[in-house]
Design a protein around this motif. Structure first.
Motif, PDB file in Angstrom:
ATOM      1  N   UNK A   1       0.832  -1.201   0.000  1.00  0.00           N
ATOM      2  CA  UNK A   1       0.000   0.000   0.000  1.00  0.00           C
ATOM      3  C   UNK A   1       0.866   1.249   0.000  1.00  0.00           C
ATOM      4  N   UNK A   2       1.928   1.242   0.785  1.00  0.00           N
ATOM      5  CA  UNK A   2       2.863   2.369   0.810  1.00  0.00           C
ATOM      6  C   UNK A   2       3.491   2.560  -0.574  1.00  0.00           C
ATOM      7  N   UNK A   3       3.864   1.452  -1.211  1.00  0.00           N
ATOM      8  CA  UNK A   3       4.465   1.516  -2.540  1.00  0.00           C
ATOM      9  C   UNK A   3       3.483   2.110  -3.547  1.00  0.00           C
ATOM     10  N   UNK A   4       2.227   1.690  -3.484  1.00  0.00           N
ATOM     11  CA  UNK A   4       1.224   2.198  -4.416  1.00  0.00           C
ATOM     12  C   UNK A   4       1.035   3.704  -4.277  1.00  0.00           C
ATOM     13  N   UNK A   5       1.029   4.208  -3.054  1.00  0.00           N
ATOM     14  CA  UNK A   5       0.881   5.645  -2.836  1.00  0.00           C
ATOM     15  C   UNK A   5       2.120   6.397  -3.326  1.00  0.00           C
ATOM     16  N   UNK A   6       3.288   5.815  -3.101  1.00  0.00           N
ATOM     17  CA  UNK A   6       4.527   6.429  -3.604  1.00  0.00           C
ATOM     18  C   UNK A   6       4.488   6.545  -5.121  1.00  0.00           C
ATOM     19  N   UNK A   7       4.059   5.487  -5.776  1.00  0.00           N
ATOM     20  CA  UNK A   7       3.974   5.500  -7.236  1.00  0.00           C
ATOM     21  C   UNK A   7       2.947   6.522  -7.714  1.00  0.00           C
ATOM     22  N   UNK A   8       1.854   6.650  -7.006  1.00  0.00           N
ATOM     23  CA  UNK A   8       0.842   7.633  -7.383  1.00  0.00           C
ATOM     24  C   UNK A   8       1.427   9.033  -7.361  1.00  0.00           C
ATOM     25  N   UNK A   9       2.210   9.314  -6.340  1.00  0.00           N
ATOM     26  CA  UNK A   9       2.814  10.639  -6.227  1.00  0.00           C
ATOM     27  C   UNK A   9       3.856  10.877  -7.323  1.00  0.00           C
ATOM     28  N   UNK A  10       4.621   9.852  -7.644  1.00  0.00           N
ATOM     29  CA  UNK A  10       5.616   9.978  -8.717  1.00  0.00           C
ATOM     30  C   UNK A  10       4.930  10.246 -10.051  1.00  0.00           C
ATOM     31  N   UNK A  11       3.883   9.501 -10.337  1.00  0.00           N
ATOM     32  CA  UNK A  11       3.178   9.670 -11.599  1.00  0.00           C
ATOM     33  C   UNK A  11       2.507  11.047 -11.682  1.00  0.00           C
ATOM     34  N   UNK A  12       1.987  11.523 -10.574  1.00  0.00           N
ATOM     35  CA  UNK A  12       1.363  12.848 -10.554  1.00  0.00           C
ATOM     36  C   UNK A  12       2.413  13.926 -10.802  1.00  0.00           C
ATOM     37  N   UNK A  13       3.578  13.761 -10.209  1.00  0.00           N
ATOM     38  CA  UNK A  13       4.652  14.739 -10.392  1.00  0.00           C
ATOM     39  C   UNK A  13       5.125  14.763 -11.837  1.00  0.00           C
TER      40      UNK A  13
ATOM     41  N   UNK B   1       9.219  14.299  -4.379  1.00  0.00           N
ATOM     42  CA  UNK B   1       8.458  13.218  -3.735  1.00  0.00           C
ATOM     43  C   UNK B   1       9.329  12.641  -2.614  1.00  0.00           C
ATOM     44  N   UNK B   2       9.184  13.140  -1.388  1.00  0.00           N
ATOM     45  CA  UNK B   2      10.044  12.697  -0.282  1.00  0.00           C
ATOM     46  C   UNK B   2      10.074  11.178  -0.083  1.00  0.00           C
ATOM     47  N   UNK B   3       8.995  10.500  -0.397  1.00  0.00           N
ATOM     48  CA  UNK B   3       8.958   9.049  -0.219  1.00  0.00           C
ATOM     49  C   UNK B   3      10.070   8.350  -1.016  1.00  0.00           C
ATOM     50  N   UNK B   4      10.466   8.933  -2.140  1.00  0.00           N
ATOM     51  CA  UNK B   4      11.520   8.315  -2.938  1.00  0.00           C
ATOM     52  C   UNK B   4      12.870   8.355  -2.231  1.00  0.00           C
ATOM     53  N   UNK B   5      13.007   9.205  -1.237  1.00  0.00           N
ATOM     54  CA  UNK B   5      14.267   9.272  -0.492  1.00  0.00           C
ATOM     55  C   UNK B   5      14.290   8.284   0.669  1.00  0.00           C
ATOM     56  N   UNK B   6      13.204   7.557   0.856  1.00  0.00           N
ATOM     57  CA  UNK B   6      13.155   6.564   1.936  1.00  0.00           C
ATOM     58  C   UNK B   6      14.144   5.431   1.664  1.00  0.00           C
TER      59      UNK B   6
ATOM     60  N   UNK C   1      14.847   3.515  -2.023  1.00  0.00           N
ATOM     61  CA  UNK C   1      13.761   2.915  -2.796  1.00  0.00           C
ATOM     62  C   UNK C   1      13.662   3.522  -4.193  1.00  0.00           C
ATOM     63  N   UNK C   2      14.284   4.667  -4.422  1.00  0.00           N
ATOM     64  CA  UNK C   2      14.050   5.420  -5.654  1.00  0.00           C
ATOM     65  C   UNK C   2      14.302   4.597  -6.914  1.00  0.00           C
ATOM     66  N   UNK C   3      15.503   4.024  -7.021  1.00  0.00           N
ATOM     67  CA  UNK C   3      15.832   3.316  -8.263  1.00  0.00           C
ATOM     68  C   UNK C   3      14.928   2.118  -8.478  1.00  0.00           C
ATOM     69  N   UNK C   4      14.549   1.441  -7.394  1.00  0.00           N
ATOM     70  CA  UNK C   4      13.703   0.261  -7.525  1.00  0.00           C
ATOM     71  C   UNK C   4      12.280   0.642  -7.946  1.00  0.00           C
ATOM     72  N   UNK C   5      11.762   1.729  -7.376  1.00  0.00           N
ATOM     73  CA  UNK C   5      10.408   2.170  -7.734  1.00  0.00           C
ATOM     74  C   UNK C   5      10.362   2.593  -9.204  1.00  0.00           C
ATOM     75  N   UNK C   6      11.348   3.382  -9.636  1.00  0.00           N
ATOM     76  CA  UNK C   6      11.371   3.839 -11.021  1.00  0.00           C
ATOM     77  C   UNK C   6      11.575   2.672 -11.978  1.00  0.00           C
ATOM     78  N   UNK C   7      12.353   1.692 -11.576  1.00  0.00           N
ATOM     79  CA  UNK C   7      12.557   0.512 -12.423  1.00  0.00           C
ATOM     80  C   UNK C   7      11.252  -0.253 -12.623  1.00  0.00           C
ATOM     81  N   UNK C   8      10.505  -0.458 -11.538  1.00  0.00           N
ATOM     82  CA  UNK C   8       9.232  -1.179 -11.650  1.00  0.00           C
ATOM     83  C   UNK C   8       8.258  -0.420 -12.544  1.00  0.00           C
ATOM     84  N   UNK C   9       8.133   0.882 -12.327  1.00  0.00           N
ATOM     85  CA  UNK C   9       7.230   1.683 -13.156  1.00  0.00           C
ATOM     86  C   UNK C   9       7.658   1.644 -14.627  1.00  0.00           C
ATOM     87  N   UNK C  10       8.975   1.651 -14.856  1.00  0.00           N
ATOM     88  CA  UNK C  10       9.472   1.576 -16.225  1.00  0.00           C
ATOM     89  C   UNK C  10       9.196   0.230 -16.863  1.00  0.00           C
ATOM     90  N   UNK C  11       9.424  -0.852 -16.121  1.00  0.00           N
ATOM     91  CA  UNK C  11       9.176  -2.186 -16.658  1.00  0.00           C
ATOM     92  C   UNK C  11       7.694  -2.395 -16.954  1.00  0.00           C
TER      93      UNK C  11
END
Length: 416
Positions: free
Chosen positions: A133-145, A161-166, A182-192
């Motif tokens: 759930x935390x990951x989904x909200x982080x992704x929502x914020x990244x996509x909105x930005x 997006x401060x969550x990306x610095x977690x 978490x930044x590189x992993x989140x962006x990688x998943x969204x990219x894949x």
């Protein structure tokens, strides 16, 4: 798919096919970057420079002008967007024709992205208080930005997006345990998943640091249909090839490979290493040069291909174009090939760029190159290779290229 082989295709004919279909022979060179990518299905892009060097080796020069692969590729990737950089086969980053991107995603990348997301959630829950759930909200914020900005670097997204610095603890309980952002992993998943895409790099064309941008969704294609379509393109470029070659290139299970071969009606042919496959309309013999070593005077061809080029990386079984004695010099321990010199369908040496910009190369001896050839034949090869080295140096200019994966011969030559 027939159970008997229709005919035998020998190494000489395979090399003749490669020369034309991979745009390496002089008369077969392409007019655009899109033609190169389409002919090869996918250009390896783990090393950003590889894409440009692979196109440059195959791009015909306009009358009175040197080839300009940098302009051609940047226009295709960032202007017309006729080429797409994306994760594909074996979790690897490729540049593919945009018209084929949905096929690559549905056939291969989609399943890989599911595994990537599952793994990330597993690591997050094991090494932090974060969950799906935390990951989904982080992704929502990244996509909105990204929607608001149009495009942004990873650093810019991290600032917004401060969550990306977690951080979380990676590899809990293993000798790899340690903090990771978490930044590189989140962006990688969204990219894949195809929800964001890599845009222009930060810096020149050799840079692997890209801006990110929102991506339109891929068309939904049933997985089996997409796999058959990818195999149809791949066999047109790389056939004849074995089941093992296709399984290695795609990263699929053997059952998926066999199902896709059956779906396209692939025909069996006999190869030196066993049974191979071609498309049903690709059984006609291809003319081979009278001499393997010296083609007709009006059509000699040599090529300097980069590290991770799709041609040498196109098959698992490589003895028909590379003497096994030279593998140790050209590959690293993970199986990544370095820069190679080609002559009439064979790898005959390696090349590198020195710190001062000079392109240096070395031919192997034996295996049809060196002591078993007459001096005139060897000199013909040297002249052709030197011309390719000069052509490469002309468009690379002041840029310095160091392959991401260093190989023994490349390191030796670059230090000369």
């Amino acid at each position: 798919m027939g159970e008997t082989t229709r005919r035998t295709i020998g190494p000489e004919e395979r090399r003749a096919r490669l020369a034309v279909r991979h745009r390496l022979a002089g008369a077969a060179r392409a007019g655009t970057a899109e033609e190169v990518a389409g002919s090869l299905v996918a250009l390896h892009a783990t090393d950003a420079a590889t894409v440009f060097l692979a196109v440059g080796a195959r791009l015909a020069a306009a009358p009175g002008r040197a080839p300009d692969p940098v302009t051609a590729l940047e226009q295709a990737l960032y202007g017309e967007r006729t080429l797409t950089r994306m994760h594909g086969m074996r979790h690897t980053l490729f540049v593919v024709p945009s018209a084929l991107a949905a096929v690559v995603h549905s056939s291969t990348a989609d399943a890989a992205s599911v595994r990537e997301r599952t793994t990330l959630v597993k690591h997050l829950t094991a090494g932090s208080d974060y969950d799906a759930q935390w990951l989904a909200e982080t992704e929502r914020q990244v996509l909105a930005e990204l929607a608001a900005r149009g495009e942004a670097t990873g650093a810019e997204l991290g600032a917004a997006v401060p969550r990306l610095r977690a951080q979380y603890v990676y590899g809990v309980g293993t000798n790899q345990e340690g903090p990771q952002s978490v930044a590189s992993r989140v962006l990688r998943v969204l990219g894949m998943e195809g929800r964001i895409a890599r845009g222009r790099p930060q810096g020149g064309w050799t840079s692997s640091r890209f801006r990110w941008a929102p991506a339109p969704p891929y068309a939904e294609i049933p997985r089996g249909e997409a796999q058959a379509e990818l195999v149809r393109h791949w066999l047109a470029a790389y056939g004849p090839a074995t089941e093992a070659d296709l399984k290695w290139w795609t990263g699929w299970k053997v059952t998926d490979v066999r199902r896709a071969l059956a779906a396209v009606g692939a025909e069996r042919v006999a190869l030196e290493e066993g049974t191979g496959f071609v498309l049903p309309d690709d059984l006609d013999p291809v003319p081979v040069p009278v001499s393997e070593h010296v083609p007709p005077a009006d059509e000699p061809w040599a090529a300097l291909l980069p590290a991770l080029d799709p041609t040498p990386m196109g098959w698992q079984s490589r003895d028909w174009y590379l003497d096994p004695a030279h593998r140790a010099a050209l590959f690293d321990r993970s199986g990544n090939i370095g820069p190679t010199v080609w002559w009439n369908g064979r790898i005959v040496g390696g090349w590198a760029q020195r710190a001062d910009g000079e392109i240096v190369w070395r031919l192997f001896t034996g295996a049809g190159m060196g002591t078993d050839l007459g001096k005139d034949a060897v000199r013909a090869v040297e002249v052709a290779v030197e011309a390719e080295a000069a052509r490469l140096a002309a468009w690379v200019g002041e840029v310095r290229i160091t392959p991401r994966f260093r190989t023994p011969l490349e390191k030796e030559l670059s230090s000369l």
